[in-house]
Design an enzyme around this catalytic site. Structure first.
Site, mmCIF file in Angstrom:
data_model
loop_
_atom_site.group_PDB
_atom_site.id
_atom_site.type_symbol
_atom_site.label_atom_id
_atom_site.label_comp_id
_atom_site.label_asym_id
_atom_site.label_seq_id
_atom_site.Cartn_x
_atom_site.Cartn_y
_atom_site.Cartn_z
ATOM 1 N N CYS A 2 0.834 -1.195 0.000
ATOM 2 C CA CYS A 2 0.000 0.000 0.000
ATOM 3 C C CYS A 2 0.871 1.248 0.000
ATOM 4 O O CYS A 2 2.041 1.208 0.370
ATOM 5 C CB CYS A 2 -0.905 0.026 1.226
ATOM 6 S SG CYS A 2 -1.937 -1.440 1.427
ATOM 7 N N ARG A 27 4.032 -0.204 -6.715
ATOM 8 C CA ARG A 27 4.032 -1.056 -5.524
ATOM 9 C C ARG A 27 2.911 -2.090 -5.548
ATOM 10 O O ARG A 27 2.951 -3.066 -4.806
ATOM 11 C CB ARG A 27 3.907 -0.182 -4.265
ATOM 12 C CG ARG A 27 5.080 0.741 -4.051
ATOM 13 C CD ARG A 27 4.771 1.803 -3.030
ATOM 14 N NE ARG A 27 4.583 1.257 -1.704
ATOM 15 C CZ ARG A 27 5.524 1.228 -0.762
ATOM 16 N NH1 ARG A 27 6.717 1.711 -1.027
ATOM 17 N NH2 ARG A 27 5.288 0.735 0.425
ATOM 18 N N TRP A 74 -3.793 -2.254 -1.192
ATOM 19 C CA TRP A 74 -3.672 -3.640 -1.636
ATOM 20 C C TRP A 74 -4.412 -4.480 -0.620
ATOM 21 O O TRP A 74 -4.045 -4.524 0.544
ATOM 22 C CB TRP A 74 -2.201 -4.032 -1.721
ATOM 23 C CG TRP A 74 -1.924 -5.293 -2.467
ATOM 24 C CD1 TRP A 74 -1.854 -5.460 -3.812
ATOM 25 C CD2 TRP A 74 -1.620 -6.578 -1.892
ATOM 26 N NE1 TRP A 74 -1.542 -6.757 -4.126
ATOM 27 C CE2 TRP A 74 -1.389 -7.474 -2.968
ATOM 28 C CE3 TRP A 74 -1.528 -7.065 -0.588
ATOM 29 C CZ2 TRP A 74 -1.078 -8.813 -2.771
ATOM 30 C CZ3 TRP A 74 -1.214 -8.399 -0.396
ATOM 31 C CH2 TRP A 74 -0.991 -9.257 -1.485
ATOM 32 N N GLY A 99 -0.228 -1.731 6.460
ATOM 33 C CA GLY A 99 0.070 -2.732 7.468
ATOM 34 C C GLY A 99 -1.148 -3.543 7.848
ATOM 35 O O GLY A 99 -2.195 -3.497 7.185
ATOM 36 N N LYS A 485 10.340 -15.121 -12.841
ATOM 37 C CA LYS A 485 10.044 -13.979 -13.710
ATOM 38 C C LYS A 485 8.928 -14.328 -14.697
ATOM 39 O O LYS A 485 8.019 -13.540 -14.938
ATOM 40 C CB LYS A 485 11.310 -13.551 -14.485
ATOM 41 C CG LYS A 485 12.374 -12.906 -13.629
ATOM 42 C CD LYS A 485 12.042 -11.496 -13.220
ATOM 43 C CE LYS A 485 11.732 -11.280 -11.804
ATOM 44 N NZ LYS A 485 12.301 -11.919 -10.702
ATOM 45 N N GLU A 488 5.563 -14.586 -12.857
ATOM 46 C CA GLU A 488 5.120 -13.300 -12.314
ATOM 47 C C GLU A 488 4.422 -12.440 -13.347
ATOM 48 O O GLU A 488 3.391 -11.827 -13.058
ATOM 49 C CB GLU A 488 6.328 -12.516 -11.766
ATOM 50 C CG GLU A 488 6.801 -12.925 -10.402
ATOM 51 C CD GLU A 488 7.971 -12.074 -9.941
ATOM 52 O OE1 GLU A 488 7.963 -11.636 -8.782
ATOM 53 O OE2 GLU A 488 8.906 -11.846 -10.744
ATOM 54 N N HIS A 504 13.567 -37.687 -11.362
ATOM 55 C CA HIS A 504 12.926 -37.943 -10.077
ATOM 56 C C HIS A 504 11.541 -37.305 -9.992
ATOM 57 O O HIS A 504 11.095 -36.918 -8.918
ATOM 58 C CB HIS A 504 13.814 -37.440 -8.935
ATOM 59 C CG HIS A 504 15.103 -38.173 -8.823
ATOM 60 N ND1 HIS A 504 15.248 -39.322 -8.077
ATOM 61 C CD2 HIS A 504 16.317 -37.943 -9.399
ATOM 62 C CE1 HIS A 504 16.489 -39.758 -8.175
ATOM 63 N NE2 HIS A 504 17.153 -38.944 -8.971
#
Length: 609
Positions: A2, A27, A74, A99, A485, A488, A504
């Site tokens: 935020c 952000r 956010w 927060g 990357k 995302e 494996h």
């Protein structure tokens, strides 16, 4: 995460608040809003979505006023919506908050019992109500904020305004960054220097549990005990131009191409013809590094991958055992700390909540000292560490980190070589590796020239839903970073494995619809990697191989796209081979039409758990 912007000025501050929010868009957020004191009322403009949505509402009905707070949210408590967007108003105060407040539910229940009504699902509105309770009890705004934060459990950075004191704003922080911007006849609050750099470059960084009161003409900082404390202002090194996109289509593309300069800046003044220069980790570093017998590296995301590469280097050059931990796991594990263990925290922002909390926890666990590798000189991680090495990457706006990673690798290489010198690394080899490290900017510059080939390869991924990345040795963390990357920013599911692990489990996934990206530097593990690639070919997998120019590879198969990279020596090859993987992720995302700089659900700086 935020973002907060606040201002008290002699001019209408809405344009300042909007510009500040736009500077923080990188952000990550899902809604935006601002509140301005207008005469005898607080007027709010809030919108779900981008800042431009909120700006359009403001333009349709402008709000004058010289005192205001603004926010990009956010979502944590409550879905993205206008009702949950900040600022929140309770009684005669308005508040914005970064927060998470852990005891908000019990506080809300007590307030509801007193007759309070809430209009959102957020913990922030509960904070506002707690503050307003203290205001109604006769406290000043600063006194009310101070009393309220004593009741809070969790992390916060807040900015609060009141109708009763319309020409002042009070801020407070614990666990989340908050700074003051100092002007002439105007002062500001922000969660990031980039929000304020267009109006002032004089910044004051607040410490844990600081409460700050700003007016047009004054800035005063207090502790929770109400006593005034001194905080030093300084000029920020960030420039307004450094956060502009320029000729590039996206910030991520710009930052990929800034890497030669960023790495050169990270090396400047730290390495010379005779090796690593003295005191680059701090004037108190020598006795600590001489005593170091083990290292714990703690980080998140991309920084964690950098730490994984560093483990190979430090153990090879210095013969010091290294453990690399994900910060969110380290915090809740009963870690064994051998005597004389150095704690290394790695963070691009220096405010990553889990990494910062882990570093603070490390002091209780008996480490020799703390060492920070970070890109932000004024950040909490840097200020609270014993030793530090700045990466000098400059502002990184794209959420998917690029130049932060390669500069972190550069910083780790400096540390590994310095530790190696102290621990008996052969002098000739030491100087050879130092010379190799100095050549890294040139090799990155050359790697960027393969972008036209990457553009052609990106076509293979447009309709794919999955991809597999392979690497061996120090290139395995590079494969992890490449897969991160791609997922995302292109939203393709991607995983990375050590190439030897192919049989494996992952080999079961290989078919003509699964691109396999392999990193193949020249070295002793090349033949083993080639055997792994033959296993993929035999099962019809589509191979994309980034191979060193000196590596003997079979180019003649229909399943292979081969790109040659001059990786330099073993030390710098991980950083060099990172470049084509960044370019691949970028161009795949562009061709798939995703939001490259602000991928969905992600934030640049993760300042809560």
């Amino acid at each position: 995460m935020c973002g907060i912007v606040a201002a008290v000025a002699q001019r209408d501050i809405a344009p300042i608040l909007i510009a500040g929010l736009k500077a923080l868009e990188y952000r990550g957020y899902d809604s935006a809003g601002m509140a301005i004191a207008d005469g005898g009322e607080i007027r709010r403009v809030r919108a779900k979505g981008k800042v431009r949505e909120m700006e359009a509402l403001y333009d349709a009905d402008p709000v004058p006023g010289g005192t205001g707070i603004a926010h990009t949210r956010w979502a944590t408590h409550g879905v993205p919506s206008e009702a949950n967007a900040h600022p929140h108003v309770q009684g005669r105060i308005a508040i914005v908050h970064n927060g998470i407040i852990e005891n908000y539910a019990s506080l809300r229940d007590g307030l509801r019992a007193k007759g309070r009504t809430f209009h959102s699902e957020t913990d922030t509105e509960v904070m506002g109500a707690v503050i307003d309770e203290h205001v109604q009890a006769g406290k000043s705004l600063r006194e009310a904020v101070t009393a309220a934060v004593r009741e809070l459990e969790g992390a916060y950075a807040i900015a609060v305004m009141s109708l009763d004191e319309p020409e002042r704003i009070v801020g407070a922080r614990r666990g989340c960054p908050l700074l003051v911007g100092i002007g002439i006849g105007e002062h500001f609050l922000g969660s990031d220097a980039q929000a304020l750099i267009k109006v002032t470059n004089r910044m004051m960084y607040l410490e844990e549990d600081d409460v700050v009161e700003i007016t047009r003409d004054s800035v005063e900082v207090f502790g929770l005990d109400g006593q005034r404390v001194d905080r030093t202002a300084h000029e920020s090194e960030i420039s307004a131009d450094s956060v502009e996109r320029g000729e590039y289509r996206h910030y991520m593309q710009k930052e990929i191409f800034e890497q030669p300069r960023a790495v050169a800046d990270t090396l400047e003044g730290r390495i010379g013809p005779h090796g690593i220069l003295p005191n680059i980790f701090g004037i108190d570093a020598d006795p600590i590094l001489e005593k170091t017998r083990a290292i714990h590296i703690v980080a998140c995301g991309t920084s964690y991958h950098a730490g994984m590469v560093a483990k190979y280097w430090i153990e090879q050059f210095a013969r010091i055992p290294v453990v690399v931990e994900v910060a969110s796991e380290y915090r809740y594990r009963d870690v064994v700390v051998p005597e004389n263990t150095l704690f290394v925290a790695v963070s691009q922002s220096g405010e990553t909540a889990d990494t910062l909390a882990a570093m603070r926890e490390s002091r209780r666990r008996g480490y020799l000292a703390t060492f920070a590798i970070c890109n932000v000189p004024e950040s909490s991680v840097v200020r609270e560490s014993d030793l530090r090495l700045m990466t000098r990457a400059g502002p990184e706006i794209g959420v998917a980190s690029t130049k932060a990673f390669t500069t972190q690798l550069t910083a780790f290489a400096l540390l590994a070589l310095d530790l190696g010198r102290r621990r008996g690394l052969d002098g000739a080899k030491y100087l050879e590796h130092c010379k190799e490290l100095q050549s890294l900017p040139r090799y990155i510059e050359n790697a960027l020239k393969i972008e036209p080939e990457i553009l052609r390869i990106a076509d293979h991924f447009i309709n794919k839903q999955h991809a597999l990345f392979l690497g061996r040795g120090a290139q395995f963390p590079v494969a992890l970073e490449g897969s991160l990357k791609l997922k995302e920013i292109s939203y393709i599911h991607a995983e990375a494995y050590p190439a030897g692990e192919l049989k494996h489990g992952p080999l079961a996934l290989v078919d003509e619809n699964m691109p396999i990206v392999a990193v193949a530097p020249n070295g002793p593990l090349l033949d083993k990697l080639k055997s792994n690639l033959q296993e993929v070919r035999a099962r019809g997998g589509e191979l994309i191989v980034f191979a060193d120019e000196r590596a003997e590879m079979d180019d003649g198969t229909e399943h292979v796209a081969m790109v040659r990279v001059d990786g330099g020596g073993d030390l710098i090859a991980p950083a060099v081979f990172t470049i084509p993987l960044q370019l691949l992720a970028y161009h795949v995302a562009v061709q798939r039409g995703t939001d490259v700089d602000q991928p969905r659900n992600l934030a640049k700086s993760v300042t809560v758990e």
